[in-house]
Design an enzyme around this catalytic site. Structure first.
Site: not given
Ligand SMILES: N[C@H](CCC[C@H](N)C(=O)O)C(=O)O
Length: 275
Positions: A80, A82, A152, A211-212
């Site tokens: 993730c 962010n 991801n 969404c980082g």
């Protein structure tokens, strides 16, 4: 009776509940994560970041601290972008990490991080790998996209119209043969001179303000479509702006990180959600 400590934070308005849990003692079930993230019956967030020592999880990592990330629906995701900036901000501000330049463990692998004097954070996001092409369908309209893995899965579609016009209220369709574990769907406008505009429908969450890993995937896809694997761009998402660099596939993400609040979860509420 003491409660369970939590903090609330965000990176470009992708918001998270942080749970300091150094020894990994919390029973972090899917039901508890989903309840925490519920914006009416819980605290409300796009995801949960458990702050746990790598050793406590038995994770082989150079980093003393491991980011145990969960999506709002309770599902586990590998990374993730962010969230990791907010995670770093907490570790530095709390004094748990004396340096500003260190490594953290994630399910996507170890990630070097640096917190700057203004509180923004740069993260080494690892490889952004182009894995093919696929199609997504938004409100009945098909969009072709570039599949990118940033630890991801992502599918990045360049759209001609203004991305603000897209109706992302429902889960866009995607090819589950290509993405058997689901996919994060990004839609971008190419603004020229190293600038993109993006919206995102996140796996396990829905549409988020940012969404980082998605911004890294978007820049890698735009570079790929331009015939290269090296370059940098600013990405404007509804929640703000980040800077992404991709160099022969390796990537970095720089952006803000805010801690908004800290408090205690009610023990009875937590217990009532069942372990
Ligand atoms: N929903 C993503 C994980 C969170 C990614 C996003 N919040 C980020 O900042 O990278 C997934 O299931 O892969």
């Amino acid at each position: 009776m003491g409660g369970i400590e939590f903090l609330k934070g965000h990176g470009t308005q992708n918001d998270f509940v942080l749970l300091p849990d150094p020894d990994g003692r919390l029973e972090l079930t899917e039901a508890r994560v989903a309840a925490l993230c519920d914006r009416q019956r819980g605290l409300g967030a796009d995801g949960v970041l458990r702050v746990v020592r790598s050793a406590a999880l038995g994770e082989e990592s150079e980093g003393e601290w491991f980011m145990d990330y969960r999506n709002a629906d309770g599902s586990i995701a590998e990374m993730c972008g962010n969230g990791v900036r907010v995670f770093v901000r907490y570790l530095v501000d709390s004094g748990l990490v004396p340096e500003r330049d260190f490594v953290i463990g994630t399910r996507a692998g170890d990630r070097p991080v640096r917190m700057h004097a203004d509180g923004s954070v740069t993260v080494g996001m690892g490889p952004a790998t182009i894995t093919g092409t696929s199609v997504t369908v938004v409100a009945g309209k098909p969009f072709s996209g570039v599949a990118v893995n940033v630890g991801n899965p992502h599918l990045v579609s360049v759209v001609e119209d203004e991305v603000d016009e897209l109706d992302l209220r429902d889960q866009p369709d995607f090819d589950s043969d290509v993405f058997p574990e689901g996919v994060n769907l990004e839609f971008i406008n190419l603004l020229g001179d190293n600038a993109l505009k993006m919206r995102v429908h996140e796996r396990g969450v829905g549409e988020t303000r940012s969404c980082g890993t998605g911004t890294v995937a978007a820049v890698a896809a735009a570079l790929h479509l331009a015939g290269t694997d090296t370059g940098e761009a600013t990405v404007d998402i509804p929640g703000g702006r980040v800077v992404v660099e991709v160099r022969r596939g390796e990537s970095t993400l720089t952006g803000p990180a805010e801690i908004v609040a800290r408090g205690e979860l009610d023990e009875a509420w937590w217990a009532g959600l069942g372990a």
